[in-house]
Enzyme design. Structure first.
Site, short mmCIF file in Angstrom:
data_model
loop_
_atom_site.label_atom_id
_atom_site.label_comp_id
_atom_site.label_asym_id
_atom_site.label_seq_id
_atom_site.Cartn_x
_atom_site.Cartn_y
_atom_site.Cartn_z
N SER A 518 0.75 -1.35 -0.10
CA SER A 518 0.08 -0.08 0.00
C SER A 518 0.90 1.08 0.01
CB SER A 518 -0.87 -0.17 1.04
OG SER A 518 -1.96 0.77 1.18
N ASP A 587 -8.47 -4.89 -6.04
CA ASP A 587 -8.09 -4.01 -5.19
C ASP A 587 -9.11 -2.80 -5.40
OD1 ASP A 587 -7.09 -2.16 -3.58
OD2 ASP A 587 -4.79 -2.87 -3.96
N HIS A 619 -6.75 -5.73 -1.80
CA HIS A 619 -5.46 -4.76 -1.45
C HIS A 619 -4.91 -5.70 -0.44
CE1 HIS A 619 -3.91 -0.89 -0.80
NE2 HIS A 619 -4.00 -0.91 0.41
#
Length: 709
Positions: A518, A587, A619
């Site tokens: 991320s 995601d 994600h």
């Protein structure tokens, strides 16, 4: 293995290493035997999530007074993400999504033996509409009803529904046209809502009338509190007292770390300070489940510390701390009457054991080990420390060294490094190192067992985790210092951490990799484009490459230029070191296009890249067969880059869904970059708060320490 000889100030220091068994990926990255462990409200059952015989995560229960366990959900395709108990015995609520898309579905399940015998797959749908994210908003464990939110009309806003767990009736409570957040009292009445103001402040509103509110129309709400931009990072409403007339908050006014306060709901100016944070922000606040009185608070700087406010509670905590003095105690859950607790002890070098504590006889017993198969392996230590950034801001970080790495004593290092040697941070020879960057970025790294740290250190890499500016947990000054500093000062903190590690002899400058997910993936891309010669290689996991497309809106031209200057996509041609990119196709936060466009930019410049795409992940990679495959690829990549240990791996051996090429490396003939990028500053000045001076704190809590024998 060979012994290592190091010369310091003309003194020969002979150290020896010891062999460490390779921990199989199958042990580290399979679903654990016990996760999401919690106690039923009556204390009679312990619930947990575990893989069934087909590898699908389902809910199991075990009676708290015996060893009998049983499977109570029987999902066959989508793993269960989490579950909660309800006020009705043998009724739980569980959550799923569709291959990581985060459109959470909510189901009710009767887990009684009679119901399971009649139809073990039966469940009641609460929310399962396509493209709708369901959330559990409040569950007081007293009422038959829970409140759930569904963004079934506006993806950004959740309508509020009441679901009766006995009758299965779903009723609209409030149609939401305005507020991202709501806050409820003990009877599950809506009391507050919040939204961000035009200057970045957080505005809380209360309902205008005392009765139930049905809409978010301005006529039904009045402003309650306005939290200035600089304070909102550490300001949070917590809960109401038993009467629902007083409210607990953590407030950031006039404090860098925050104060725990209570005040009459009708007069928030009358604040009483219950606790003032000492070194780190207030973490968990433990409130009595029935009396709604304050029991304890925790702070986490390097490790968790508990401060106790209740004398009768002090005896319980002292017993539990003394039970395992080397661990950091964490209360997982309690029965409603507080007679039975589940507790664990956080430790980096020991997976969590869970204890059942029976308060009436002041005795705890080992109830389950979450990862018993790891008991036979030697795991890493994790040391918390501070270092100064280039602008003298204090940055907290963690270092985990390979367990086989010999250490120097304080007498073997310069005077200025003795404090670090005493902590066990200075190896006899500099190590290969992976800088593991956390996501968020408004999050933080914590102390405790981590499969990722255990894996990397077991393979011979030191792991450096940096709570760079913008991270949470260390005060609003540090968090706010990250505003507008993506790709700039936040990146500089990572660089300064590497310089610190090299200067102390912890790491070899030429053998440092960067990896993260991320925001950590974004930082990896920044590191390999803006400072392309600093790291030996990098692994980006679901990281955004283009801040303009990430925000999904066209900012003003000045802002667009600043975002572009912070976006690795526009500097992809500067990559000269090996790079691996990992992405989930589902995601919802960092779209696949973020990775696709960066890979495309590399390919246009004939820059090799390893790109792994998982069509059934979101994600992050969650499914065990995909996780093991992912870590097999990373392990091979890091071995080629840094030369650590590796468990044999062949692409496809775990039957994962990964789509991607074999490991590729940069050609030595690839042209050098034009030099590091120093993007212009993108910064919003903080808004000055109107300060209100609190009364002095008269309530000094007791701090728990192990009793020395």
């Amino acid at each position: 293995m060979l012994s290592l000889t190091l010369i310091i100030t003309h003194v020969f220091i002979v150290t020896t290493t010891f062999a460490v068994d390779i921990i199989p990926r199958e042990i580290l990255f399979q679903d654990p035997k016990y996760s999401s462990v919690s106690l039923s409200p009556d204390g009679k059952q312990v619930g947990y999530v575990a893989p069934d015989e087909n590898g699908v995560r389902n809910v199991y229960t075990r009676c708290s007074s015996c060893s009998y366990s049983r499977q109570v959900t029987f999902e066959t395709e989508h793993p269960i993400l989490d579950y909660i108990w309800t006020a009705i015995p043998d009724v739980i609520i569980f959550l799923q999504d569709n291959h990581g898309d985060e459109n959470t579905k909510i189901y009710k399940k009767n887990i009684s033996a009679t119901a399971i015998a009649a139809d073990k797959t039966a469940r009641v749908v609460i929310s399962d509409k396509p493209m709708v994210k369901g959330v559990i908003m409040v569950n007081n464990l007293l009422s038959d009803t829970i409140l759930v939110g569904m963004n079934d009309e506006n993806p950004a806003l959740h309508n509020i529904y009441a679901f009766n767990c006995r009758t299965d009736e779903l009723t609209l409570v409030l149609r939401n046209r305005r507020f991202p957040q709501f806050f409820f009292d003990n009877d599950m009445n809506i009391r507050l809502a919040s939204e961000e103001g035009p200057d970045g402040e957080m505005i809380y509103y209360r309902t205008k009338n005392s009765g139930p509110v049905k809409t978010t129309d301005p006529a039904d709400w009045v402003e309650y509190l306005r939290i200035q931009h600089e304070d909102k990072a550490i300001t949070l409403p917590l809960t109401f007292d038993k009467s629902d007339n007083f409210m607990y908050w953590i407030m950031g006014e006039n404090s860098d770390l925050g104060n725990l306060v209570v005040f009459p709901f009708e007069d928030p100016a009358q604040k009483e300070i219950l606790y003032t944070a000492q070194k780190a922000q207030i973490g968990n606040v433990l409130i009595h489940p029935v009396d709604k009185t304050l029991l304890a608070v925790t702070e986490v700087y390097h490790k968790p510390e508990i401060f106790v406010a209740n004398d009768t509670f002090m005896d319980d905590l002292q017993y539990l701390v003394n039970l395992k003095p080397t661990g950091s105690i964490r209360i997982i859950s309690m029965s409603v009457d507080m007679s039975t607790w589940l507790v664990t002890y956080q430790s980096a070098d020991e997976p969590n054991d869970i204890y059942l504590y029976r308060r009436w006889n002041k005795k705890a017993e080992l109830f389950m080990s979450t990862r018993p198969e790891l008991k036979k392996y030697t795991l890493n230590k994790q040391v918390g420390f501070d270092f100064p950034a280039r602008d003298d801001m204090t940055i907290q970080a963690y270092l985990s060294l390979p367990p086989q790495a010999p250490l120097l004593k304080s007498t073997q290092v310069p005077d200025g490094d003795r404090v670090y040697a005493n902590l066990g941070m200075i190896p006899a020879v500099p190590q290969k190192m992976v800088v593991l960057v956390h996501g968020g970025p408004k999050a933080r790294d914590h102390y405790g067992f981590s499969p990722m740290n255990a894996w990397l250190t077991n393979r011979g890499y030191a792991v450096l985790q940096v709570n760079f500016r913008g991270s949470t947990g260390f005060g609003k000054r540090l968090t706010n210092a990250g505003n507008g500093e993506w790709g700039r000062k936040m990146h500089f903190d990572i660089l300064d951490a590497v310089e610190f590690a090299v200067s102390k002899g912890i790491a070899n400058r030429s053998e440092v990799a960067v990896m993260g997910g991320s925001y950590g993936g974004y930082e990896t891309l920044v590191a390999l484009t803006f400072t392309p010669q600093t790291f030996a290689c990098g692994v980006d996991i679901v990281g955004p490459s283009n801040l303009i497309s990430l925000v999904q809106a066209i900012p003003p031209e000045e802002g667009r230029q600043s975002l572009q200057s912070r976006s690795p996509l526009f500097f992809a041609d500067r990559v000269v070191k090996p790079i691996m990119i990992i992405q989930g196709a589902n995601d919802p936060r960092v779209k696949q296009s973020e990775s696709d466009q960066f890979v495309s930019a590399l390919e246009k410049k004939n820059i090799p890249v390893t790109y792994l795409l998982y069509p059934d992940e979101g994600h992050g990679v969650r499914k065990p067969q995909n996780s093991m495959e992912q870590h097999g690829h990373i392990e091979t990549f890091l071995q080629q880059c840094l030369g650590g240990e590796s468990q044999p791996f062949q692409p496809g051996q775990y039957n994962s869904t990964a789509i991607g090429p074999a490991i590729a490396r940069l050609s030595p003939q690839h042209p050098s970059p034009r030099g590091p990028v120093a993007p212009s500053i993108f910064y919003r000045p903080p808004i000055r708060a109107q300060r209100v001076m609190y009364p002095p704190n008269q309530n000094v809590m007791n701090r728990i320490f192990p009793v020395q024998g």
